[in-house]
Motif scaffolding. Sequence first.
Motif, PDB file in Angstrom:
ATOM      1  N   MET A  37      45.684  38.192  48.932  1.00 43.87           N
ATOM      2  CA  MET A  37      45.017  39.431  48.514  1.00 43.87           C
ATOM      3  C   MET A  37      45.758  40.658  49.035  1.00 43.87           C
ATOM      4  O   MET A  37      45.940  41.637  48.321  1.00 43.87           O
ATOM      5  CB  MET A  37      43.576  39.442  49.012  1.00 43.87           C
ATOM      6  CG  MET A  37      42.672  38.404  48.380  1.00 43.87           C
ATOM      7  SD  MET A  37      42.537  38.600  46.570  1.00 43.87           S
ATOM      8  CE  MET A  37      43.514  37.196  46.007  1.00 43.87           C
ATOM      9  N   GLY A 198      50.935  50.204  45.349  1.00 41.60           N
ATOM     10  CA  GLY A 198      50.328  48.947  44.934  1.00 41.60           C
ATOM     11  C   GLY A 198      49.173  49.190  43.976  1.00 41.60           C
ATOM     12  O   GLY A 198      48.660  50.301  43.873  1.00 41.60           O
ATOM     13  N   HIS A 199      48.735  48.128  43.292  1.00 40.36           N
ATOM     14  CA  HIS A 199      47.787  48.330  42.201  1.00 40.36           C
ATOM     15  C   HIS A 199      46.331  48.351  42.654  1.00 40.36           C
ATOM     16  O   HIS A 199      45.468  48.732  41.881  1.00 40.36           O
ATOM     17  CB  HIS A 199      47.986  47.265  41.126  1.00 40.36           C
ATOM     18  CG  HIS A 199      47.176  46.007  41.340  1.00 40.36           C
ATOM     19  ND1 HIS A 199      47.425  45.130  42.366  1.00 40.36           N
ATOM     20  CD2 HIS A 199      46.107  45.508  40.680  1.00 40.36           C
ATOM     21  CE1 HIS A 199      46.557  44.138  42.309  1.00 40.36           C
ATOM     22  NE2 HIS A 199      45.752  44.325  41.308  1.00 40.36           N
ATOM     23  N   SER A 200      46.029  47.919  43.896  1.00 40.49           N
ATOM     24  CA  SER A 200      44.617  47.845  44.287  1.00 40.49           C
ATOM     25  C   SER A 200      44.454  47.858  45.799  1.00 40.49           C
ATOM     26  O   SER A 200      44.712  46.850  46.470  1.00 40.49           O
ATOM     27  CB  SER A 200      43.973  46.578  43.711  1.00 40.49           C
ATOM     28  OG  SER A 200      42.685  46.381  44.267  1.00 40.49           O
ATOM     29  N   LEU A 201      43.993  48.976  46.330  1.00 41.78           N
ATOM     30  CA  LEU A 201      43.689  49.018  47.762  1.00 41.78           C
ATOM     31  C   LEU A 201      42.512  48.113  48.110  1.00 41.78           C
ATOM     32  O   LEU A 201      42.393  47.643  49.237  1.00 41.78           O
ATOM     33  CB  LEU A 201      43.387  50.457  48.192  1.00 41.78           C
ATOM     34  CG  LEU A 201      44.615  51.359  48.367  1.00 41.78           C
ATOM     35  CD1 LEU A 201      44.189  52.793  48.618  1.00 41.78           C
ATOM     36  CD2 LEU A 201      45.473  50.849  49.529  1.00 41.78           C
ATOM     37  N   SER A 202      41.632  47.878  47.148  1.00 43.99           N
ATOM     38  CA  SER A 202      40.484  47.005  47.413  1.00 43.99           C
ATOM     39  C   SER A 202      40.945  45.607  47.802  1.00 43.99           C
ATOM     40  O   SER A 202      40.468  45.032  48.785  1.00 43.99           O
ATOM     41  CB  SER A 202      39.579  46.911  46.181  1.00 43.99           C
ATOM     42  OG  SER A 202      39.204  48.189  45.751  1.00 43.99           O
ATOM     43  N   PHE A 203      41.857  45.058  47.002  1.00 44.21           N
ATOM     44  CA  PHE A 203      42.355  43.723  47.333  1.00 44.21           C
ATOM     45  C   PHE A 203      43.143  43.753  48.643  1.00 44.21           C
ATOM     46  O   PHE A 203      43.085  42.805  49.429  1.00 44.21           O
ATOM     47  CB  PHE A 203      43.213  43.161  46.196  1.00 44.21           C
ATOM     48  CG  PHE A 203      42.406  42.597  45.065  1.00 44.21           C
ATOM     49  CD1 PHE A 203      41.474  41.605  45.288  1.00 44.21           C
ATOM     50  CD2 PHE A 203      42.576  43.045  43.760  1.00 44.21           C
ATOM     51  CE1 PHE A 203      40.714  41.072  44.244  1.00 44.21           C
ATOM     52  CE2 PHE A 203      41.823  42.519  42.709  1.00 44.21           C
ATOM     53  CZ  PHE A 203      40.897  41.539  42.954  1.00 44.21           C
ATOM     54  N   VAL A 205      42.661  45.656  51.288  1.00 41.78           N
ATOM     55  CA  VAL A 205      41.753  45.691  52.437  1.00 41.78           C
ATOM     56  C   VAL A 205      40.966  44.384  52.557  1.00 41.78           C
ATOM     57  O   VAL A 205      40.722  43.893  53.662  1.00 41.78           O
ATOM     58  CB  VAL A 205      40.814  46.907  52.365  1.00 41.78           C
ATOM     59  CG1 VAL A 205      39.734  46.844  53.438  1.00 41.78           C
ATOM     60  CG2 VAL A 205      41.621  48.196  52.509  1.00 41.78           C
ATOM     61  N   LEU A 206      40.581  43.825  51.434  1.00 39.80           N
ATOM     62  CA  LEU A 206      39.942  42.510  51.485  1.00 39.80           C
ATOM     63  C   LEU A 206      40.854  41.517  52.193  1.00 39.80           C
ATOM     64  O   LEU A 206      40.421  40.769  53.089  1.00 39.80           O
ATOM     65  CB  LEU A 206      39.628  42.013  50.070  1.00 39.80           C
ATOM     66  CG  LEU A 206      39.139  40.563  49.974  1.00 39.80           C
ATOM     67  CD1 LEU A 206      37.820  40.374  50.714  1.00 39.80           C
ATOM     68  CD2 LEU A 206      39.006  40.134  48.513  1.00 39.80           C
ATOM     69  N   THR A 208      43.191  42.130  54.308  1.00 42.54           N
ATOM     70  CA  THR A 208      43.268  42.498  55.729  1.00 42.54           C
ATOM     71  C   THR A 208      42.107  41.893  56.515  1.00 42.54           C
ATOM     72  O   THR A 208      42.298  41.324  57.599  1.00 42.54           O
ATOM     73  CB  THR A 208      43.231  44.035  55.861  1.00 42.54           C
ATOM     74  OG1 THR A 208      44.357  44.578  55.163  1.00 42.54           O
ATOM     75  CG2 THR A 208      43.256  44.467  57.311  1.00 42.54           C
ATOM     76  N   LEU A 209      40.912  42.011  55.956  1.00 43.23           N
ATOM     77  CA  LEU A 209      39.739  41.519  56.686  1.00 43.23           C
ATOM     78  C   LEU A 209      39.663  40.001  56.697  1.00 43.23           C
ATOM     79  O   LEU A 209      39.190  39.394  57.669  1.00 43.23           O
ATOM     80  CB  LEU A 209      38.470  42.145  56.108  1.00 43.23           C
ATOM     81  CG  LEU A 209      38.347  43.650  56.432  1.00 43.23           C
ATOM     82  CD1 LEU A 209      37.269  44.315  55.585  1.00 43.23           C
ATOM     83  CD2 LEU A 209      38.049  43.859  57.920  1.00 43.23           C
ATOM     84  N   THR A 271      44.630  54.882  54.089  1.00 43.87           N
ATOM     85  CA  THR A 271      43.868  53.632  54.162  1.00 43.87           C
ATOM     86  C   THR A 271      44.747  52.423  54.436  1.00 43.87           C
ATOM     87  O   THR A 271      44.412  51.556  55.251  1.00 43.87           O
ATOM     88  CB  THR A 271      43.111  53.421  52.838  1.00 43.87           C
ATOM     89  OG1 THR A 271      42.313  54.585  52.599  1.00 43.87           O
ATOM     90  CG2 THR A 271      42.232  52.193  52.896  1.00 43.87           C
ATOM     91  N   ALA A 275      44.676  49.712  57.574  1.00 43.06           N
ATOM     92  CA  ALA A 275      44.570  48.262  57.385  1.00 43.06           C
ATOM     93  C   ALA A 275      45.759  47.544  58.013  1.00 43.06           C
ATOM     94  O   ALA A 275      45.594  46.600  58.795  1.00 43.06           O
ATOM     95  CB  ALA A 275      44.470  47.936  55.893  1.00 43.06           C
TER      96      ALA A 275
END
Lengths: 422, 422, 422
Positions: A37, A198-203, A205-206, A208-209, A271, A275
Amino acid sequence: MEALLQTDLSAVVEGVNMLWVLTVTFLIFFMHAGFAMLEAGQVRSKNVANQLTKNLLTWSVGVIVFFLVGAGVSNLVGGTGFAESFAYINGGSAAWVSWLFGAVFAMTAATIVSGAVAGRAKLRAYVTYTILLAGVIYPVVVGFTWAGGFLAEMGFHDFAGGMIVHGMGGIAGLTAAWVIGPRMDRFNDDGTANVIPGHSLSFAVLGTLILAFGWYGFNVGTAAAPLAEGGTELADFAYVGRVALVTTLGMAAGAIGAAGVALLKTGKVDTLYVANGLLAGLVGITAVADAIVWPGALVLGLLAGAQLPIVFEFVEKRLRIDDVCAVFPVHGSAGIMGAVLFPFFAVDGFSVGQLVTQVIGVGVIGLWTVAATVVVFGAIRALGEARVTPAHEREGLDTSEHGVDTYPEFGQPDGAVADGAG
Amino acid sequence: MEALLQTDLSAVVEGVNMLWVLTVTFLIFFMHAGFAMLEAGQVRSKNVANQLTKNLLTWSVGVIVFFLVGAGVSNLVGGTGFAESFAYINGGSAAWVSWLFGAVFAMTAATIVSGAVAGRAKLRAYVTYTILLAGVIYPVVVGFTWAGGFLAEMGFHDFAGGMIVHGMGGIAGLTAAWVIGPRMDRFNDDGTANVIPGHSLSFAVLGTLILAFGWYGFNVGTAAAPLAEGGTELADFAYVGRVALVTTLGMAAGAIGAAGVALLKTGKVDTLYVANGLLAGLVGITAVADAIVWPGALVLGLLAGAQLPIVFEFVEKRLRIDDVCAVFPVHGSAGIMGAVLFPFFAVDGFSVGQLVTQVIGVGVIGLWTVAATVVVFGAIRALGEARVTPAHEREGLDTSEHGVDTYPEFGQPDGAVADGAG
Amino acid sequence: MEALLQTDLSAVVEGVNMLWVLTVTFLIFFMHAGFAMLEAGQVRSKNVANQLTKNLLTWSVGVIVFFLVGAGVSNLVGGTGFAESFAYINGGSAAWVSWLFGAVFAMTAATIVSGAVAGRAKLRAYVTYTILLAGVIYPVVVGFTWAGGFLAEMGFHDFAGGMIVHGMGGIAGLTAAWVIGPRMDRFNDDGTANVIPGHSLSFAVLGTLILAFGWYGFNVGTAAAPLAEGGTELADFAYVGRVALVTTLGMAAGAIGAAGVALLKTGKVDTLYVANGLLAGLVGITAVADAIVWPGALVLGLLAGAQLPIVFEFVEKRLRIDDVCAVFPVHGSAGIMGAVLFPFFAVDGFSVGQLVTQVIGVGVIGLWTVAATVVVFGAIRALGEARVTPAHEREGLDTSEHGVDTYPEFGQPDGAVADGAG
């Protein structure tokens, strides 16, 4: 009576210790979802499926190679005889549990490289390198250290692989990215750099966690034997609280360190730096989590996070290497830093001898990794197999290498953005 | 002989108990990934990176504050002397494991707030509040209860934090959202409300399921001592099956309760209500999972889920508070309900005294949380630091606060949709 | 003295065994997040919320039914008397832990079906089927086998549910997809097929890796009793290493097998085939992971992965069944293959008798599953309740069934793509 009791308790102790090793092994395995991710989020949408496929194949190809070859090579390099080195292959239940525990560390080192060479490396080039990494390159590093080789004899301290796994992976990634060259449009003719977000900070950070979750297995789980044989005292769990605390403080300080430097440099809290800073903090304390005082974890985490934006910029603007997912600042320089600075925060106090040993250990692992990676990727490049064609790179590797479209319903404009600070 | 045996087994017992606490602590930590995804999914794409950054910093800043200050404040408020209250800081392995177990609960309370104030709170305002929540606000609640304070002495029952963690977090979130005011375009001048749908139900449901996974650690793991010292009998594991069963039934009933009310109200099964209903069911049984009969879990879960759409509408249309991620209906009212209704489903039977105690406990925690949050966010607002500028809010916090674009390749039209039922 | 010791150790043993069962139960529960993401990624964006809702309700409705009815039906069918069959309902802590361990397997079987009927099944039809699956259809299969029924007596070997859970679920999915018919535009009048690609490979691969993580719980955790009562020897953990190794090698070989066949057929390494191949490899060794030699895991995994593209094409182009998420090739045929081929790789050597028993077991489970599914979905279809209207299907089930838009800010063009190879 004591002797009898110890005999009777031995199965309980063995069971509890195996239970713990299996649990943390599963957590470390799950880090592959984290890497997948994190890396997918940091590449263009036209290259996402390629990145995901590389991650799936890193594990799938790598773990078989590490079973048939790699783990035995570690033992050989560590000084064990040939037959005994490969005895785990038919070693039975306990031996296989131990092997799998080692394998998830090996595959972590392997998967780091894919983030550095994203967006242009041919799948077959990457898989070839993975086979060699899992079979030889990483096992030699383990041979020098955990398997009992000369760095172990010198007293090189790397608890859970801050240098052996992460430092090694980060250095290999940087080297590979250097050998195969940057993505198209990443650098201009005048030497300035373009940002390709990159295409998605959501993925990202996911990922990363998920990695942070798995890292508790990675670090805390390296305290692998809760109970001593006989069961009348704790074994590794006598210090497990230190590992858990230091891991927690290190990751927290890493995020803050990177956030702080980003804020100083740009006035904003990026962000992705936060991360990746959290991850750099984790890398920074991984080598030393069993043996440093907790204020050291705060300092080391803060430094590991703070160096991230600086080293990233250095790699980009001075070295002009296109390390797509920042694997060197996150895993490489942070891993080196943690291993080298160990003596300054050691529970046992500072020692010049330890500092020298740490520097030698980092140097040996670094040199071996650079040399092996240059040879392998250099040979692949010489064969013209390192990169996809410019047309395929432009089109995206998802189409050319995999025949798929990751997001067939969403628009995918493409292009690089000029980096004003270049 | 018995005495000798108990001595010898003590290390095994200590090791097994630590192993369990560490395992569930990691699961609870992973809930941060759940909150990050749940909240990110429920905000506009222009505010996703902001939400993710807040979640990363909640953990990073909060856990350090809770180590240096918060856990000690809990002890102090609970009646322990000063030196002993902070002894965990240099307490060694077992003390650090216990601290970390407490810390992951504290950080859960902290992270809930970010969902309520999404889309307009300044990062520095949020981080300031988080520091105070981790250092004082939440620790005082724990001081009153788990750390031995006056609510504990009265017999207030909150097993795993249905009120102490979730209720407190939900009330804090509602209060904070009230103080800083709604997002632009959320309410019309005539008092009607507009719906501003989140950008991704996929991430929201992923977050829900990660939270449910971690919640097994949260609830079942609160049965923290599997074995009694001496090892000749089970300790908390004598009732652990009840916790596991009740947690399972509560979450299931919560999803069904919310789905049912949504179906009655609109003729359709709203996905987000089902997901948040599942979470509300979990919140509803968290305070009481050790001590209710299992049919009580079905009733309590059903009620916790069913109240969600109703309370959400009440908050939106009567109170006109913009609780973006519905943290009050999910964590606040569900947590209150579970704690207050406890005596009706108690294994030990109904007791008026217990009911009074539960009401007092909920009231004290609620009042303290509202008061502290009003003071802190009120002060920040008075300084003009609570919200970003209207221009920045319009543009999105990702750009203004973080200088990033979460999805640079995907279109991001923006705007509120009129809520016909307003 | 030995007797006394065993008495004293019994609580430790019970505690450790419960700790392990709870830990792996949580991991298996987390597979729901995996299925949700895997399936959501493989459907059109207009049907994502519908898929997610089905997954949430499968768990929520199913687990309550399995508690009140299903687990007892298993026991009844397995030959236990009525009162004793349902005794777990008020059985107390240990009984509830055991029930939950069984429940997460049951819910895995249930959730597989939703992937096959995606994009056109009415929510009420699906939920009705889930109730019957959780209450009767799956419990009967368990009654025949794990609960002690006639297949168990014959010696049918299915360690962790390769056939009982996955094979059953895959067959049920295929049957349901056949009864309710394909999505609009999936097949042309001339019999050729159109590809309707899923909306996000990122979510599909994320789901794959979450499933693989949970699968370690599923397989390795089926070695559910680490310690023997008395504690003087290991119980299931005497062979747990084999399960862990075989699971690892099987999944790796599965990914490689599917990648290889995809490469041979199209010249490219299809990402979704690699991901689903990894899962098929896991399914393939799930029935036999305790009792095969490790080279057998490589062969079985490779075959399970390699059959995936072939069986998928057969289902699509010969049977003309629209199995949206390929649940039959992944769970059905791979599960059948693993169970049937067991004797060829058995640690105890080949046995014709075992082969016959395996074939009978697979046949019985398959026939029962097909028959029950045809009856239930046939009845629902006869009532006109199986599918949404064509207008609703065109518009997407998110709007018609749930009143939501999964991605309100992103464009959602729709349409099928002609499959040249049709």
